[in-house]
Design a protein around this motif. Structure first.
Motif, PDB file in Angstrom:
ATOM      1  N   ALA A   1       0.805  -1.222   0.000  1.00  0.00           N
ATOM      2  CA  ALA A   1       0.000   0.000   0.000  1.00  0.00           C
ATOM      3  C   ALA A   1       0.835   1.268   0.000  1.00  0.00           C
ATOM      4  CB  ALA A   1      -0.947   0.004   1.198  1.00  0.00           C
ATOM      5  N   GLU A   2       2.053   1.197   0.526  1.00  0.00           N
ATOM      6  CA  GLU A   2       2.961   2.343   0.594  1.00  0.00           C
ATOM      7  C   GLU A   2       2.372   3.496   1.402  1.00  0.00           C
ATOM      8  OE1 GLU A   2       4.420   3.370  -3.289  1.00  0.00           O
ATOM      9  OE2 GLU A   2       5.280   1.378  -3.635  1.00  0.00           O
ATOM     10  N   ILE A   3       1.683   3.144   2.482  1.00  0.00           N
ATOM     11  CA  ILE A   3       1.166   4.140   3.428  1.00  0.00           C
ATOM     12  C   ILE A   3       1.807   3.873   4.786  1.00  0.00           C
ATOM     13  CG2 ILE A   3      -0.892   5.011   4.621  1.00  0.00           C
ATOM     14  CD1 ILE A   3      -2.528   4.156   2.180  1.00  0.00           C
ATOM     15  N   ALA A   4       2.348   4.923   5.387  1.00  0.00           N
ATOM     16  CA  ALA A   4       2.996   4.795   6.693  1.00  0.00           C
ATOM     17  C   ALA A   4       2.176   5.390   7.820  1.00  0.00           C
ATOM     18  CB  ALA A   4       4.375   5.457   6.662  1.00  0.00           C
ATOM     19  N   ARG A   5       1.422   6.444   7.500  1.00  0.00           N
ATOM     20  CA  ARG A   5       0.659   7.152   8.534  1.00  0.00           C
ATOM     21  C   ARG A   5      -0.669   7.630   7.957  1.00  0.00           C
ATOM     22  NH1 ARG A   5       5.841   8.422   8.931  1.00  0.00           N
ATOM     23  NH2 ARG A   5       5.665  10.022   7.319  1.00  0.00           N
ATOM     24  N   ARG A   6      -1.684   7.631   8.827  1.00  0.00           N
ATOM     25  CA  ARG A   6      -2.973   8.230   8.476  1.00  0.00           C
ATOM     26  C   ARG A   6      -3.565   8.845   9.734  1.00  0.00           C
ATOM     27  NH1 ARG A   6      -6.688   3.831   6.491  1.00  0.00           N
ATOM     28  NH2 ARG A   6      -5.251   2.470   7.587  1.00  0.00           N
ATOM     29  N   TRP A   7      -4.463   9.807   9.520  1.00  0.00           N
ATOM     30  CA  TRP A   7      -4.989  10.584  10.637  1.00  0.00           C
ATOM     31  C   TRP A   7      -6.510  10.563  10.613  1.00  0.00           C
ATOM     32  CZ3 TRP A   7      -0.860  12.166  13.528  1.00  0.00           C
ATOM     33  CH2 TRP A   7       0.383  12.108  12.882  1.00  0.00           C
TER      34      TRP A   7
ATOM     35  N   LEU B   1     -10.249  -3.464   2.443  1.00  0.00           N
ATOM     36  CA  LEU B   1      -9.131  -2.692   1.914  1.00  0.00           C
ATOM     37  C   LEU B   1      -9.311  -1.198   2.169  1.00  0.00           C
ATOM     38  CD1 LEU B   1      -8.454  -4.575  -1.438  1.00  0.00           C
ATOM     39  CD2 LEU B   1      -7.122  -4.657   0.678  1.00  0.00           C
ATOM     40  N   CYS B   2     -10.561  -0.751   2.349  1.00  0.00           N
ATOM     41  CA  CYS B   2     -10.794   0.659   2.686  1.00  0.00           C
ATOM     42  C   CYS B   2     -10.156   1.023   4.035  1.00  0.00           C
ATOM     43  CB  CYS B   2     -12.291   0.957   2.720  1.00  0.00           C
ATOM     44  SG  CYS B   2     -13.094   0.870   1.098  1.00  0.00           S
ATOM     45  N   PHE B   3     -10.055   0.021   4.937  1.00  0.00           N
ATOM     46  CA  PHE B   3      -9.414   0.266   6.223  1.00  0.00           C
ATOM     47  C   PHE B   3      -7.914   0.502   6.061  1.00  0.00           C
ATOM     48  CE2 PHE B   3     -13.339  -1.607   7.635  1.00  0.00           C
ATOM     49  CZ  PHE B   3     -13.558  -1.130   8.916  1.00  0.00           C
ATOM     50  N   LEU B   4      -7.352   0.165   4.913  1.00  0.00           N
ATOM     51  CA  LEU B   4      -5.926   0.361   4.663  1.00  0.00           C
ATOM     52  C   LEU B   4      -5.631   1.683   3.969  1.00  0.00           C
ATOM     53  CD1 LEU B   4      -4.879  -3.143   3.262  1.00  0.00           C
ATOM     54  CD2 LEU B   4      -4.901  -2.363   5.639  1.00  0.00           C
ATOM     55  N   LEU B   5      -6.658   2.409   3.550  1.00  0.00           N
ATOM     56  CA  LEU B   5      -6.457   3.505   2.610  1.00  0.00           C
ATOM     57  C   LEU B   5      -6.950   4.867   3.071  1.00  0.00           C
ATOM     58  CD1 LEU B   5      -5.596   4.281  -0.298  1.00  0.00           C
ATOM     59  CD2 LEU B   5      -7.871   3.574  -1.072  1.00  0.00           C
TER      60      LEU B   5
ATOM     61  N   GLY C   1      -4.430   5.687  -4.428  1.00  0.00           N
ATOM     62  CA  GLY C   1      -3.772   4.478  -3.962  1.00  0.00           C
ATOM     63  C   GLY C   1      -2.515   4.286  -4.782  1.00  0.00           C
ATOM     64  N   ARG C   2      -1.633   3.405  -4.333  1.00  0.00           N
ATOM     65  CA  ARG C   2      -0.382   3.192  -5.071  1.00  0.00           C
ATOM     66  C   ARG C   2      -0.645   2.753  -6.503  1.00  0.00           C
ATOM     67  NH1 ARG C   2       1.794  -0.831  -7.042  1.00  0.00           N
ATOM     68  NH2 ARG C   2       0.292  -2.190  -6.013  1.00  0.00           N
TER      69      ARG C   2
ATOM     70  N   HIS D   1      -0.284  10.498   4.634  1.00  0.00           N
ATOM     71  CA  HIS D   1      -1.664  10.881   4.950  1.00  0.00           C
ATOM     72  C   HIS D   1      -2.724   9.910   4.449  1.00  0.00           C
ATOM     73  CE1 HIS D   1      -0.332  14.802   6.391  1.00  0.00           C
ATOM     74  NE2 HIS D   1       0.395  14.912   5.302  1.00  0.00           N
ATOM     75  N   GLY D   2      -2.379   8.991   3.548  1.00  0.00           N
ATOM     76  CA  GLY D   2      -3.391   8.135   2.954  1.00  0.00           C
ATOM     77  C   GLY D   2      -4.271   8.905   1.992  1.00  0.00           C
ATOM     78  N   ASN D   3      -5.440   8.362   1.699  1.00  0.00           N
ATOM     79  CA  ASN D   3      -6.396   8.965   0.773  1.00  0.00           C
ATOM     80  C   ASN D   3      -7.453   9.722   1.576  1.00  0.00           C
ATOM     81  OD1 ASN D   3      -8.453   9.548  -1.055  1.00  0.00           O
ATOM     82  ND2 ASN D   3      -8.334   7.576  -2.104  1.00  0.00           N
ATOM     83  N   MET D   4      -7.438  11.040   1.476  1.00  0.00           N
ATOM     84  CA  MET D   4      -8.383  11.914   2.182  1.00  0.00           C
ATOM     85  C   MET D   4      -9.455  12.426   1.229  1.00  0.00           C
ATOM     86  SD  MET D   4      -5.442  14.024   4.250  1.00  0.00           S
ATOM     87  CE  MET D   4      -4.444  14.122   2.747  1.00  0.00           C
ATOM     88  N   SER D   5      -9.786  11.632   0.223  1.00  0.00           N
ATOM     89  CA  SER D   5     -10.777  12.005  -0.785  1.00  0.00           C
ATOM     90  C   SER D   5     -10.429  13.365  -1.385  1.00  0.00           C
ATOM     91  CB  SER D   5     -12.186  11.969  -0.195  1.00  0.00           C
ATOM     92  OG  SER D   5     -13.160  12.081  -1.214  1.00  0.00           O
ATOM     93  N   SER D   6     -11.382  14.280  -1.483  1.00  0.00           N
ATOM     94  CA  SER D   6     -11.165  15.501  -2.263  1.00  0.00           C
ATOM     95  C   SER D   6     -10.037  16.374  -1.730  1.00  0.00           C
ATOM     96  CB  SER D   6     -12.460  16.316  -2.331  1.00  0.00           C
ATOM     97  OG  SER D   6     -12.771  16.912  -1.093  1.00  0.00           O
ATOM     98  N   ALA D   7      -9.750  16.322  -0.447  1.00  0.00           N
ATOM     99  CA  ALA D   7      -8.703  17.181   0.108  1.00  0.00           C
ATOM    100  C   ALA D   7      -7.312  16.765  -0.351  1.00  0.00           C
ATOM    101  CB  ALA D   7      -8.770  17.161   1.636  1.00  0.00           C
ATOM    102  N   THR D   8      -7.147  15.522  -0.804  1.00  0.00           N
ATOM    103  CA  THR D   8      -5.813  14.969  -1.015  1.00  0.00           C
ATOM    104  C   THR D   8      -5.044  15.692  -2.100  1.00  0.00           C
ATOM    105  OG1 THR D   8      -6.959  12.872  -0.586  1.00  0.00           O
ATOM    106  CG2 THR D   8      -4.610  12.770  -1.021  1.00  0.00           C
TER     107      THR D   8
END
Length: 353
Positions: free
Chosen positions: A45-51, A193-197, A281-282, A309-316
């Motif tokens: 997934a190449e995600i390290a942190r999400r908030w 998988l949404c829990f990963l993103l 996503g990656r 930050h992961g995927n924050m929808s429109s803010a990303t």
């Protein structure tokens, strides 16, 4: 013709780092059949942190998550999720505006454009921003709602049209998403998988005729009718239900070469210096890189935002643009690109002022 500029962007995330807690919760729901595949996708997934606005108060790997989701039990209703959105969204918007240095110019704002697809309340965030931050009560307000991850591009397009029609306009654009309020209880791999993103975040920006920042040169939109159900976003009884097909990356990779000419107003992708691509996503970033034959490193800011930050929808995509503006050089050409329900895409061409 009036030139319009994206003057500056500020971003904010909630204070709770939840990536580990969300991964552990999802891993606990995976069926034995899908466990190996889930682990591989997690590792890639190449995600390290999400908030998140949700505090991970439970031990990782337990049957509960942030006191909001519980394995084997009904997940929160749409009403409960909207109540949490109403309670949490204003403070996150306030944090972004503080970083924007908004207090010094609140009285100059003539238009307010808010983009979100994860919460609907009336009176809404626009009224809070007027009351809390001293925006004139006569400010013209627009809501860009339920357009998914591409909504920030639509919000910037709306601001662009406003300033082109009224050169004295000064537009505040706010994109705020609380995606973690819409996770769904299921053992289906697609839902887990949404829990990963997904994650929460907010971006605020000023658009005006003041010649500073990024000169917004034009916009384009495209839809793939044969892919209408690949990304969907519908309101259900237990939150908002997302469908995100695994065919999206390969579909984009094949479609992008045909979109390139119209998206870039005839300019070849190789002549674009800066690419602010929404990191859905990656695999999405890999597809864009392949489909447009971009050089390695062209999506460095997008990959960094995904990692942190992961995927924050429109803010990303606004987070990507904010990072890009910190290192961009005068005269460079750029393109911001985001995807959404449809399957559809929105693009913004720009040049560094």
């Amino acid at each position: 013709m009036v030139e319009v500029f994206l003057n500056r962007i500020a971003t904010a995330v909630p204070r709770h780092e939840v990536h580990g807690a969300f991964r552990a919760f999802a891993a606990g729901q995976v069926t034995a059949r899908d466990r190996a595949l889930f682990a591989r996708m997690d590792a890639r997934a190449e995600i390290a942190r999400r908030w998140s606005v949700l505090e991970p108060s439970e031990p990782e790997g337990s049957g509960t998550l942030c006191g909001f989701y519980r394995a084997g039990a009904a997940f929160p209703t749409t009403r409960a999720r909207m109540a949490r959105y109403e309670a949490e969204a204003p403070a996150l918007a306030d944090a972004a505006l503080a970083r924007l240095g908004f207090a010094a110019e609140a009285s100059r704002v003539t238009h307010l454009v808010v983009a979100t697809c994860t919460g609907f309340v009336a009176p809404f965030l626009d009224r809070h921003l007027v009351e809390r931050h001293g925006v004139p009560r006569g400010v013209e307000r627009t809501l860009v709602g339920f357009m998914g991850c591409q909504a920030a591009i639509n919000a910037l397009k709306t601001a662009w049209h406003i300033v082109r029609s009224d050169p004295g306009a000064r537009v505040l654009v706010v994109s705020l998403e609380l995606c973690t309020l819409h996770l769904q209880g299921s053992s289906a791999l697609e839902q887990l998988l949404c829990f990963l993103l997904f994650a929460d975040g907010c971006a605020a920006a000023i658009v005006s005729a003041e010649p500073a920042g990024l000169r917004m040169e034009g916009f384009s939109s495209v839809m793939l009718p044969e892919a209408a159900e690949m990304i969907t976003w519908r309101i259900g009884d237990d939150g908002f239900d997302m469908t995100l097909s695994g065919l999206v990356p390969i579909t984009l990779a094949h479609a992008l070469p045909d979109w390139e000419k119209g998206m870039l107003d005839g300019l070849p992708a190789a002549e674009v210096d800066l690419w602010a691509v929404h990191p859905g996503g990656r695999s999405i970033l890999d597809a864009v890189e392949h489909g447009l034959a971009l050089h390695q490193g062209a999506l460095a800011e997008s990959r960094a935002v995904l990692r942190d930050h992961g995927n924050m929808s429109s803010a990303t995509v606004m987070f990507v643009l904010a990072a890009m503006m910190r290192r961009a050089q005068a005269g460079q050409r750029g393109c911001a690109l985001a995807f959404g329900p449809g399957l559809s895409a929105e693009a913004m061409r720009f040049r560094v002022a």
